[in-house]
Motif scaffolding. Structure first.
Motif, mmCIF file in Angstrom:
data_model
loop_
_atom_site.group_PDB
_atom_site.id
_atom_site.type_symbol
_atom_site.label_atom_id
_atom_site.label_comp_id
_atom_site.label_asym_id
_atom_site.label_seq_id
_atom_site.Cartn_x
_atom_site.Cartn_y
_atom_site.Cartn_z
ATOM 1 N N LEU A 128 -2.767 26.405 46.982
ATOM 2 C CA LEU A 128 -3.776 25.687 47.756
ATOM 3 C C LEU A 128 -4.955 26.585 48.119
ATOM 4 O O LEU A 128 -6.121 26.159 48.062
ATOM 5 C CB LEU A 128 -3.143 25.120 49.025
ATOM 6 C CG LEU A 128 -2.169 23.955 48.824
ATOM 7 C CD1 LEU A 128 -1.365 23.709 50.091
ATOM 8 C CD2 LEU A 128 -2.917 22.686 48.425
ATOM 9 N N GLY A 151 -7.141 27.214 45.201
ATOM 10 C CA GLY A 151 -7.956 26.024 44.977
ATOM 11 C C GLY A 151 -9.142 25.943 45.913
ATOM 12 O O GLY A 151 -10.278 25.673 45.482
ATOM 13 N N PHE A 152 -8.916 26.206 47.208
ATOM 14 C CA PHE A 152 -10.006 26.143 48.191
ATOM 15 C C PHE A 152 -11.026 27.248 47.911
ATOM 16 O O PHE A 152 -12.243 27.021 47.969
ATOM 17 C CB PHE A 152 -9.433 26.264 49.600
ATOM 18 C CG PHE A 152 -10.331 25.724 50.681
ATOM 19 C CD1 PHE A 152 -11.555 25.152 50.403
ATOM 20 C CD2 PHE A 152 -9.937 25.796 52.020
ATOM 21 C CE1 PHE A 152 -12.375 24.645 51.405
ATOM 22 C CE2 PHE A 152 -10.739 25.300 53.033
ATOM 23 C CZ PHE A 152 -11.960 24.724 52.728
ATOM 24 N N TYR A 157 -13.154 26.260 44.944
ATOM 25 C CA TYR A 157 -14.196 25.320 45.360
ATOM 26 C C TYR A 157 -15.315 26.054 46.087
ATOM 27 O O TYR A 157 -16.503 25.786 45.877
ATOM 28 C CB TYR A 157 -13.620 24.235 46.262
ATOM 29 C CG TYR A 157 -13.128 23.016 45.527
ATOM 30 C CD1 TYR A 157 -14.026 22.086 45.005
ATOM 31 C CD2 TYR A 157 -11.770 22.779 45.360
ATOM 32 C CE1 TYR A 157 -13.573 20.961 44.333
ATOM 33 C CE2 TYR A 157 -11.308 21.659 44.679
ATOM 34 C CZ TYR A 157 -12.221 20.753 44.169
ATOM 35 O OH TYR A 157 -11.774 19.641 43.494
ATOM 36 N N LYS A 191 -16.627 17.059 47.242
ATOM 37 C CA LYS A 191 -15.304 17.384 46.704
ATOM 38 C C LYS A 191 -14.668 18.532 47.486
ATOM 39 O O LYS A 191 -13.467 18.532 47.744
ATOM 40 C CB LYS A 191 -15.416 17.750 45.233
ATOM 41 C CG LYS A 191 -15.758 16.574 44.329
ATOM 42 C CD LYS A 191 -15.879 17.027 42.872
ATOM 43 C CE LYS A 191 -16.233 15.863 41.962
ATOM 44 N NZ LYS A 191 -16.411 16.293 40.556
ATOM 45 N N THR A 192 -15.484 19.525 47.880
ATOM 46 C CA THR A 192 -14.970 20.652 48.652
ATOM 47 C C THR A 192 -14.469 20.180 50.014
ATOM 48 O O THR A 192 -13.396 20.593 50.477
ATOM 49 C CB THR A 192 -16.063 21.718 48.838
ATOM 50 O OG1 THR A 192 -16.547 22.124 47.547
ATOM 51 C CG2 THR A 192 -15.537 22.930 49.589
ATOM 52 N N ARG A 220 -13.406 17.162 50.780
ATOM 53 C CA ARG A 220 -12.177 16.389 50.601
ATOM 54 C C ARG A 220 -10.992 17.295 50.286
ATOM 55 O O ARG A 220 -9.884 17.070 50.779
ATOM 56 C CB ARG A 220 -12.377 15.360 49.483
ATOM 57 C CG ARG A 220 -13.323 14.230 49.867
ATOM 58 C CD ARG A 220 -13.696 13.387 48.677
ATOM 59 N NE ARG A 220 -14.724 12.406 49.015
ATOM 60 C CZ ARG A 220 -15.575 11.881 48.149
ATOM 61 N NH1 ARG A 220 -15.524 12.265 46.875
ATOM 62 N NH2 ARG A 220 -16.470 10.995 48.543
ATOM 63 N N PHE A 221 -11.225 18.330 49.484
ATOM 64 C CA PHE A 221 -10.122 19.241 49.166
ATOM 65 C C PHE A 221 -9.685 20.005 50.408
ATOM 66 O O PHE A 221 -8.493 20.324 50.544
ATOM 67 C CB PHE A 221 -10.517 20.227 48.066
ATOM 68 C CG PHE A 221 -9.374 21.105 47.640
ATOM 69 C CD1 PHE A 221 -8.440 20.639 46.730
ATOM 70 C CD2 PHE A 221 -9.194 22.370 48.183
ATOM 71 C CE1 PHE A 221 -7.348 21.425 46.357
ATOM 72 C CE2 PHE A 221 -8.116 23.162 47.813
ATOM 73 C CZ PHE A 221 -7.192 22.689 46.894
ATOM 74 N N SER A 222 -10.607 20.302 51.302
ATOM 75 C CA SER A 222 -10.226 21.012 52.524
ATOM 76 C C SER A 222 -9.210 20.202 53.328
ATOM 77 O O SER A 222 -8.285 20.769 53.928
ATOM 78 C CB SER A 222 -11.459 21.326 53.378
ATOM 79 O OG SER A 222 -12.012 20.157 53.947
ATOM 80 N N ILE A 231 -7.060 18.047 52.010
ATOM 81 C CA ILE A 231 -5.811 18.164 51.246
ATOM 82 C C ILE A 231 -5.166 19.519 51.512
ATOM 83 O O ILE A 231 -3.942 19.625 51.683
ATOM 84 C CB ILE A 231 -6.093 17.986 49.742
ATOM 85 C CG1 ILE A 231 -6.592 16.570 49.461
ATOM 86 C CG2 ILE A 231 -4.849 18.298 48.913
ATOM 87 C CD1 ILE A 231 -7.086 16.367 48.043
ATOM 88 N N HIS A 232 -5.992 20.566 51.546
ATOM 89 C CA HIS A 232 -5.493 21.921 51.760
ATOM 90 C C HIS A 232 -4.683 22.019 53.045
ATOM 91 O O HIS A 232 -3.534 22.484 53.045
ATOM 92 C CB HIS A 232 -6.672 22.895 51.786
ATOM 93 C CG HIS A 232 -6.300 24.310 52.102
ATOM 94 N ND1 HIS A 232 -6.144 24.764 53.397
ATOM 95 C CD2 HIS A 232 -6.043 25.378 51.305
ATOM 96 C CE1 HIS A 232 -5.815 26.037 53.379
ATOM 97 N NE2 HIS A 232 -5.746 26.434 52.123
#
Length: 305
Positions: A260, A263-264, A267, A282-283, A285-287, A289-290
């Motif tokens: 994770l 991935g962060f 991004y 996208k960054t 939204r991924f945060s 998820i992270h």
């Protein structure tokens, strides 16, 4: 301002028809759900092994009290920022920004939730959890919203301390104390907050500029903010390894944390080197998820490893 993005005043915003829906919207349900989830992780990690039925009941009551106080803080935030919200397309739909709920009614609702939540925590959980939760309310609703947010571009860094408190509240609820393990969880959320929020601020910069808020992209520009996002993801990466280093978790969590965090950071690197609004979204939204997946991994690791 991009002419293709009309101001909030000219953009149609949906009206929430029912009075219950309006009050519920004031509590920022999705934000509060994440707060309660992080508090629950603190509760779970504070109890060795499988919890007893008494532990489950205590955790349920604590979650209810924390939810109520967090909802009260969100409602107070909507009250204080109603003029700012009305100028931003992202928030112009809120009942306070539209004038669907009066200021006295919103204040009474916030005070009622805070009082009820605090009473539940004091009577059925423990006084320490009540006072820590109330201090978090004051930190977010007053220190961050009223003082820091309109005055300094470091508002989200300093004010992030309030948002990082849920695991500490959860730990205190189950043990009546605050242990170093709870502070590690606090540190992870504290360091996660700036890159999470600045990714949002990058593609919403015109909203913040129009609202007169000194967010980092407004005061220091796009490129500087992008660099800060990337650097924070690297520091956060190191913090995410601390639960394993301090033997709070095992290999399952470590693998999840590394994947994770890579991935962060990836991004963050892409955002710094080749910016676009789409990538910033996208960054952001991924945060989410992270953090959710990281704490879920802590939960699974606690019971499976």
């Amino acid at each position: 301002m991009n002419p293709s993005n009309p101001p909030a005043a000219s953009a149609p915003t949906p009206r929430i028809p029912s009075r219950f829906g309006q009050f519920y919207a004031l509590t920022k349900p999705r934000v509060v759900q994440l707060i309660v989830f992080c508090a629950l992780i603190g509760m779970v990690l504070a109890v060795p092994g499988v919890p007893t039925w008494a532990d489950v009941k205590l955790a349920a009551v604590a979650c209810a009290g924390i939810w109520l106080v967090a909802g009260a803080a969100a409602a107070f935030n909507c009250l204080v920022e109603q003029q700012i919200d009305a100028r931003m397309r992202r928030t112009a739909w809120r009942p306070t920004a539209r004038g669907d709920l009066s200021n006295p009614l919103t204040l009474a609702f916030s005070a009622g939730l805070c009082t009820l939540g605090s009473a539940i925590l004091y009577v059925w959980v423990n006084p320490l959890t009540m006072w820590l939760t109330f201090a978090t309310f004051v930190g977010y609703a007053v220190v961050y919203t009223v003082i820091l947010k309109p005055l300094t571009p470091q508002n989200i860094v300093i004010g992030g301390a309030s948002g990082a408190m849920p695991p500490v509240l959860g730990w205190a609820a189950m043990t009546g104390s605050v242990a170093p393990e709870a502070l590690i969880l606090f540190l992870i959320i504290f360091l996660w907050t700036p890159p999470h929020f600045w990714a949002l601020a990058l593609y919403r910069v015109e909203d913040y500029r129009k609202a007169g808020l000194p967010m980092l992209p407004v005061t220091h520009g796009n490129e500087f903010t992008r660099l800060q996002v990337f650097l924070y993801t690297l520091v956060l990466f190191a913090a995410c390894l601390m639960p394993f280093a301090f033997k709070m978790s095992g290999w399952l969590y470590l693998v999840a944390a590394v994947v994770l965090s890579i991935g962060f950071s990836w991004y963050g690197w892409r955002l710094w080197r080749n910016y676009s609004d789409a990538l910033a979204r996208k960054t952001f939204r991924f945060s989410l998820i992270h953090l959710s997946a990281l704490f879920a991994a802590l939960l699974l690791d606690h019971y499976l490893v």
